[in-house]
Design a protein around this motif. Structure first.
Motif, PDB file in Angstrom:
ATOM      1  N   ARG A 244       0.828  -1.207   0.000  1.00 35.44           N
ATOM      2  CA  ARG A 244       0.000   0.000   0.000  1.00 35.44           C
ATOM      3  C   ARG A 244       0.867   1.263   0.000  1.00 35.44           C
ATOM      4  O   ARG A 244       0.506   2.273  -0.636  1.00 35.44           O
ATOM      5  CB  ARG A 244      -0.942  -0.003   1.199  1.00 35.44           C
ATOM      6  CG  ARG A 244      -2.105  -0.988   1.069  1.00 35.44           C
ATOM      7  CD  ARG A 244      -2.985  -0.976   2.309  1.00 35.44           C
ATOM      8  NE  ARG A 244      -4.073  -1.918   2.232  1.00 35.44           N
ATOM      9  CZ  ARG A 244      -5.267  -1.683   1.689  1.00 35.44           C
ATOM     10  NH1 ARG A 244      -5.510  -0.498   1.140  1.00 35.44           N
ATOM     11  NH2 ARG A 244      -6.205  -2.608   1.691  1.00 35.44           N
ATOM     12  N   ALA A 245       1.974   1.224   0.726  1.00 36.24           N
ATOM     13  CA  ALA A 245       2.869   2.386   0.749  1.00 36.24           C
ATOM     14  C   ALA A 245       3.431   2.670  -0.641  1.00 36.24           C
ATOM     15  O   ALA A 245       3.565   3.834  -1.046  1.00 36.24           O
ATOM     16  CB  ALA A 245       4.006   2.146   1.750  1.00 36.24           C
ATOM     17  N   LEU A 246       3.745   1.621  -1.384  1.00 36.67           N
ATOM     18  CA  LEU A 246       4.261   1.813  -2.736  1.00 36.67           C
ATOM     19  C   LEU A 246       3.153   2.219  -3.712  1.00 36.67           C
ATOM     20  O   LEU A 246       3.369   3.051  -4.603  1.00 36.67           O
ATOM     21  CB  LEU A 246       4.948   0.543  -3.219  1.00 36.67           C
ATOM     22  CG  LEU A 246       6.276   0.217  -2.532  1.00 36.67           C
ATOM     23  CD1 LEU A 246       6.828  -1.116  -3.026  1.00 36.67           C
ATOM     24  CD2 LEU A 246       7.290   1.320  -2.764  1.00 36.67           C
ATOM     25  N   GLU A 247       1.987   1.639  -3.544  1.00 37.48           N
ATOM     26  CA  GLU A 247       0.864   2.015  -4.403  1.00 37.48           C
ATOM     27  C   GLU A 247       0.513   3.484  -4.228  1.00 37.48           C
ATOM     28  O   GLU A 247       0.138   4.162  -5.199  1.00 37.48           O
ATOM     29  CB  GLU A 247      -0.346   1.141  -4.087  1.00 37.48           C
ATOM     30  CG  GLU A 247      -0.218  -0.297  -4.564  1.00 37.48           C
ATOM     31  CD  GLU A 247      -1.399  -1.154  -4.175  1.00 37.48           C
ATOM     32  OE1 GLU A 247      -1.615  -2.179  -4.840  1.00 37.48           O
ATOM     33  OE2 GLU A 247      -2.110  -0.806  -3.202  1.00 37.48           O
ATOM     34  N   ALA A 248       0.632   3.985  -2.992  1.00 42.11           N
ATOM     35  CA  ALA A 248       0.328   5.389  -2.730  1.00 42.11           C
ATOM     36  C   ALA A 248       1.272   6.317  -3.494  1.00 42.11           C
ATOM     37  O   ALA A 248       0.925   7.460  -3.801  1.00 42.11           O
ATOM     38  CB  ALA A 248       0.418   5.675  -1.234  1.00 42.11           C
TER      39      ALA A 248
END
Length: 309
Positions: A257-261
């Motif tokens: 999720r941190a990378l998708e953000a």
């Protein structure tokens, strides 16, 4: 066999639905199954004497075992850099054969922590891990220099399972830019979170190697890929087993999720029937078909299941 750890509001079922199992290319699966069944009787490029490349990282020296397919002797080819806790050995191996036959150079660095003698295996334990991890970056520099042809530097992919998966994620985060893509299997993106929720017996057995989450939280943070997630700038893929008690699905979810953000190229697959390390032929082929397809796609090279075999 156990189950992967889950913490927070998302259930195991919800995470498995968010990151579902996907079938790999059927033709590639069939080809890899044939290579695996052959056992090196006909297909044995990996049996050729590998190059032992010596690399320097300050005052530390380590070896990288390099296997090159025949068609890549005089031209630059992408390389898959396989990290593991084992000590690289010459001779036939089906994993190296998979990659060589698909047109990849296959490199195995014996960085600090590899089991090439007791002292070397413990050279990244505890407080030494932070400095020892710089070998990952040094391996990249060494391989790019050695494998360049006519000024053309190769693409490098980082790959590993379990301990090697942790190294892969660290290579892609703390040492972002050293590798052009990374695929981590059975890895722990957040060491502090994982050991904080892991069973007491597992924590006890791993404290000397990684650190204690109660008394040494900063040590675990310093060596966690999650700490450096904002540095990522190359594609990353993760695969976890739903029956693997040595990983945390929630930690992987947070990492993704941190990378998708940040709109990074990242993927996660949870395979419900897989445990920590796969051994059955169908599991081996399933994982490697996904890995090969990932690197071929991200490096923009053709991957025909029949080519090279």
């Amino acid at each position: 066999m156990g189950e992967a750890l889950v913490s927070g509001p998302a259930s195991r079922e919800a995470l498995s639905q968010r990151y579902p199992r996907r079938e790999p290319d059927a033709r590639l699966v069939a080809t890899l199954a044939d290579v695996l069944a052959d056992g090196g009787k006909r297909l044995h490029w990996s049996s050729r004497t590998p190059e032992q490349l010596e690399c320097e990282n300050g005052t530390v020296r380590f070896l990288i075992q390099v296997r090159t397919p025949p068609q890549c002797e005089d031209r630059s080819c992408p390389a898959v850099v396989y990290f593991s806790g084992g000590c690289p050995q010459p001779g036939y191996h089906w994993r190296a054969e998979f990659f060589l036959r698909a047109g990849f150079v296959f490199a195995e660095p014996a960085v600090r922590g590899a089991s090439c003698g007791a002292d070397w295996a413990m050279a990244d334990d505890g407080p030494r891990r932070f400095e020892a991890a710089t070998d990952l970056e040094a391996a990249s520099r060494c391989l790019r220099a050695r494998l360049s042809r006519h000024g053309d530097a190769p693409k490098l992919g980082a790959l590993g399972w379990s301990y090697g998966g942790n190294q892969t994620l660290l290579a892609m985060t703390r040492f972002a830019g050293s590798y052009d893509a990374g695929f981590a299997l059975a890895a722990k993106p957040d060491l502090l979170s994982f050991f904080s929720q892991a069973p007491a017996e597992l924590r006890r057995r791993r404290t000397a190697e990684y650190g204690d989450p109660v008394t040494q939280p900063e040590l675990l943070r310093a060596n966690s890929p999650m700490t450096y997630v904002d540095r990522v700038r190359s594609p990353v893929a993760l695969m976890l087993g739903g029956r693997d008690p040595k990983v945390s699905l929630s930690d992987a979810d947070a990492f993704v999720r941190a990378l998708e953000a940040r709109q990074q190229d990242v993927s996660l697959m949870i395979v419900p029937e897989h445990a920590h390390l796969t051994e059955r032929p169908q599991e081996v082929v399933f994982e490697h078909a996904h890995v090969l397809a990932f690197f071929a796609d991200r490096f923009g090279i053709p991957l025909s299941p029949a080519v090279g075999y």
